[in-house]
Design an enzyme around this catalytic site. Structure first.
Site, PDB file in Angstrom:
ATOM      1  N   THR A  54       0.524   1.309   6.684  1.00 47.15           N
ATOM      2  CA  THR A  54       0.524   0.146   5.800  1.00 47.15           C
ATOM      3  C   THR A  54       0.507  -1.103   6.664  1.00 47.15           C
ATOM      4  O   THR A  54       0.885  -1.062   7.835  1.00 47.15           O
ATOM      5  CB  THR A  54       1.748   0.168   4.863  1.00 47.15           C
ATOM      6  OG1 THR A  54       1.701  -0.972   3.994  1.00 47.15           O
ATOM      7  CG2 THR A  54       3.051   0.126   5.638  1.00 47.15           C
ATOM      8  N   GLY A  55       0.084  -2.203   6.095  1.00 50.47           N
ATOM      9  CA  GLY A  55       0.095  -3.467   6.824  1.00 50.47           C
ATOM     10  C   GLY A  55      -1.300  -3.976   7.124  1.00 50.47           C
ATOM     11  O   GLY A  55      -2.239  -3.704   6.378  1.00 50.47           O
TER      12      GLY A  55
ATOM     13  N   THR B 147       0.824  -1.202   0.000  1.00 55.31           N
ATOM     14  CA  THR B 147       0.000   0.000   0.000  1.00 55.31           C
ATOM     15  C   THR B 147       0.858   1.252   0.000  1.00 55.31           C
ATOM     16  O   THR B 147       1.797   1.351   0.783  1.00 55.31           O
ATOM     17  CB  THR B 147      -0.827   0.000   1.306  1.00 55.31           C
ATOM     18  OG1 THR B 147      -1.665  -1.128   1.280  1.00 55.31           O
ATOM     19  CG2 THR B 147      -1.635   1.269   1.453  1.00 55.31           C
TER      20      THR B 147
ATOM     21  N   ARG C  68     -14.457  -7.087   1.805  1.00 49.52           N
ATOM     22  CA  ARG C  68     -13.587  -6.645   2.903  1.00 49.52           C
ATOM     23  C   ARG C  68     -12.993  -5.256   2.590  1.00 49.52           C
ATOM     24  O   ARG C  68     -12.500  -4.995   1.505  1.00 49.52           O
ATOM     25  CB  ARG C  68     -12.458  -7.655   3.097  1.00 49.52           C
ATOM     26  CG  ARG C  68     -11.491  -7.320   4.244  1.00 49.52           C
ATOM     27  CD  ARG C  68     -10.273  -6.569   3.745  1.00 49.52           C
ATOM     28  NE  ARG C  68      -9.295  -6.373   4.806  1.00 49.52           N
ATOM     29  CZ  ARG C  68      -8.217  -5.611   4.666  1.00 49.52           C
ATOM     30  NH1 ARG C  68      -7.979  -4.980   3.536  1.00 49.52           N
ATOM     31  NH2 ARG C  68      -7.378  -5.470   5.653  1.00 49.52           N
ATOM     32  N   VAL C  69     -13.054  -4.386   3.576  1.00 51.90           N
ATOM     33  CA  VAL C  69     -12.451  -3.063   3.447  1.00 51.90           C
ATOM     34  C   VAL C  69     -11.429  -2.915   4.565  1.00 51.90           C
ATOM     35  O   VAL C  69     -11.717  -3.239   5.723  1.00 51.90           O
ATOM     36  CB  VAL C  69     -13.522  -1.955   3.547  1.00 51.90           C
ATOM     37  CG1 VAL C  69     -12.884  -0.577   3.581  1.00 51.90           C
ATOM     38  CG2 VAL C  69     -14.499  -2.059   2.374  1.00 51.90           C
TER      39      VAL C  69
ATOM     40  N   ASP D 268      -7.980  -0.515   6.279  1.00 50.82           N
ATOM     41  CA  ASP D 268      -7.788   0.792   6.894  1.00 50.82           C
ATOM     42  C   ASP D 268      -7.535   1.908   5.891  1.00 50.82           C
ATOM     43  O   ASP D 268      -7.795   3.082   6.177  1.00 50.82           O
ATOM     44  CB  ASP D 268      -6.577   0.741   7.838  1.00 50.82           C
ATOM     45  CG  ASP D 268      -5.302   0.396   7.065  1.00 50.82           C
ATOM     46  OD1 ASP D 268      -5.338  -0.570   6.274  1.00 50.82           O
ATOM     47  OD2 ASP D 268      -4.295   1.100   7.230  1.00 50.82           O
TER      48      ASP D 268
HETATM   49  C1  SD4 Z   1      -5.179  -3.121   4.030  1.00 50.00           C
HETATM   50  N1  SD4 Z   1      -3.389  -1.773   4.885  1.00 50.00           N
HETATM   51  O1  SD4 Z   1      -6.041  -3.228   3.155  1.00 50.00           O
HETATM   52  C2  SD4 Z   1      -3.925  -2.365   3.698  1.00 50.00           C
HETATM   53  C3  SD4 Z   1      -3.029  -3.294   2.974  1.00 50.00           C
HETATM   54  C4  SD4 Z   1      -1.598  -3.147   3.252  1.00 50.00           C
HETATM   55  O2  SD4 Z   1       0.340  -4.268   3.721  1.00 50.00           O
HETATM   56  O3  SD4 Z   1      -1.067  -2.110   3.504  1.00 50.00           O
HETATM   57  N2  SD4 Z   1      -0.925  -4.268   3.279  1.00 50.00           N
HETATM   58  O4  SD4 Z   1      -5.293  -3.629   5.137  1.00 50.00           O
END
Ligand code: SD4
Length: 290
Positions: free
Chosen positions: A202-203, A151, A179-180, A182
Site C-alpha cells: 500500500t502507499g 488500498t 494513471r495506474v 502498483d
Molecule cells: C496506488 N498503492 O494506486 C495505491 C494507492 C495506495 O496508499 O495504496 N495508497 O498507488
C-alpha cells in the site's frame, strides 16, 4: 509450527478480514476468501480509497485498479476501470474466463458488463464535495496514511495450505487521468508463489512499481528471509534509492507458507489486520522513520 488457515490485510480492515476468515473457517479455499474479503471494502462507501465511493482522479472520474492471484500462480487484473463497483471480481473473471491477464479502461468495463456486472455511478455527494474543494488549489499531494485505511491488499492461506492474494484500490487521490499505480500490477502491488508465500503493498504506487516490491519480498523469502526481514528489505530498497522518502508512505505485508507474517513501512501509522486461530488482531507495523 504451521498455523493455517490465516488471512492478513493492509490496514485495519476488520470487516474484510472477518469476511475472508468466515470462508476459511468453513473450509473454503483461499481464492474465495480473498474475493469475499476484498469485496467488503469495495462496497463500503465510507472507504474513499477502494471501489464504490473511491476518490476520483483530477478530472472527477473514479478509476479502479484490482488484481488477484491464485495458488497456481495465475493472475487476473483490471486497471483504470470505471463504473463497476467490484473490480476484484472482474479481475477474477479475467483470470478464469479470458485468455488474458490484464484488461484496461473501456475494455475492462465492457468485459465486466458482458459478464453481468452492473454499470453504476461510483461518485457520491461526499466524494464530489471533496473533489470540488481539491480543485480550488488543484495541488497533487498524496496524503500519508490517508484516513488510516487505504488500498486493501490481502493474503490468505486455506486449510490445505494454499495461498492466494488480492489487491484493490481507487489509486492515489486526484491522480492524472489514466494513471495506474502498483496495486493491480503483478509483482508490484501483489505477488503470490504457492511454494513460498505472498506479499502485498500500500502507499505510493510509483515507488512500489520502480522496485517491483512484492516480487522482491517473495523472492527474498524464497532465499530464506523471514517475512519481516523481507518486508524491511523491500522498504530499504525504496528509501536508499529515493531521498524524497520522507514525503510518501509505503507499507508492505508478507506471509509465508507456515502462516508467519511480517510488515514494515516508511512512516509509522500503518498496520495490518490478521485473523488466525479464530482470533482477530491488529498489528501495528514498525517503520523506517521512527
Ligand atoms: C496506488 N498503492 O494506486 C495505491 C494507492 C495506495 O496508499 O495504496 N495508497 O498507488
Amino acid at each position: 509450527k504451521t498455523v493455517v488457515p490465516v488471512v492478513v490485510a493492509t490496514w485495519n480492515f476488520k470487516n474484510a478480514t472477518k469476511a475472508a476468515w468466515e470462508v476459511l473457517e468453513k473450509g473454503g479455499n483461499s481464492l474465495d476468501a480473498i474475493e469475499a474479503g476484498c469485496r467488503v471494502e469495495e462496497a463500503d462507501l465510507k472507504n474513499t480509497t477502494v471501489g464504490n465511493g473511491g476518490t476520483p482522479d483530477r478530472d472527477g472520474n473514479v478509476t479502479l485498479d484490482a488484481c488477484i492471484m491464485n495458488k497456481e500462480g495465475n493472475y487476473g487484473a483490471v486497471v483504470c476501470m470505471e463504473n463497476i463497483a467490484h473490480p476484484i471480481s472482474v479481475a477474477r473473471k479475467v483470470m478464469e474466463d479470458t485468455p488474458h491477464v490484464l484488461l484496461a479502461g473501456k475494455g475492462a468495463e465492457q468485459f465486466a458488463v458482458s459478464q453481468g456486472f452492473k454499470r453504476e455511478n461510483l461518485l457520491n455527494e461526499n466524494t464530489i464535495k471533496a473533489w470540488e474543494k481539491w480543485k480550488e488549489k488543484s495541488e497533487y499531494k498524496p496524503i500519508i496514511n490517508i484516513e488510516n485505511h487505504d488500498t486493501i491488499g490481502m493474503l490468505a492461506i486455506d486449510k490445505n495450505g494454499d495461498i492466494s492474494g488480492g489487491c484493490t484500490t481507487s489509486g492515489l487521490a486526484y491522480k492524472m487521468a489514466g494513471r495506474v499505480g502498483d496495486s493491480a500490477v503483478i509483482g508490484s502491488g501483489l505477488f503470490i508463489d504457492n511454494t513460498v508465500g505472498g506479499a502485498t503493498a500500500t502507499g505510493m504506487g510509483e515507488e512500489v512499481l520502480k522496485t517491483v516490491g512484492s516480487f522482491l519480498i517473495v523472492e527474498l523469502m524464497r532465499q530464506g528471509r523471514t517475512p519481516q526481514e523481507a518486508c524491511e528489505e523491500g522498504v530499504r530498497r525504496i528509501v536508499t534509492s529515493n531521498p524524497n522518502f520522507k514525503n510518501f508512505q509505503v507499507g508492505y505485508v508478507a506471509l509465508n507458507k507456515k502462516g508467519e507474517y511480517g510488515c514494515y513501512c516508511i512512516h509509522g501509522g500503518f498496520g495490518i489486520s490478521k485473523y488466525q486461530e479464530g482470533e482477530q488482531t491488529y498489528v501495528e507495523s514498525d517503520s523506517h522513520i521512527k
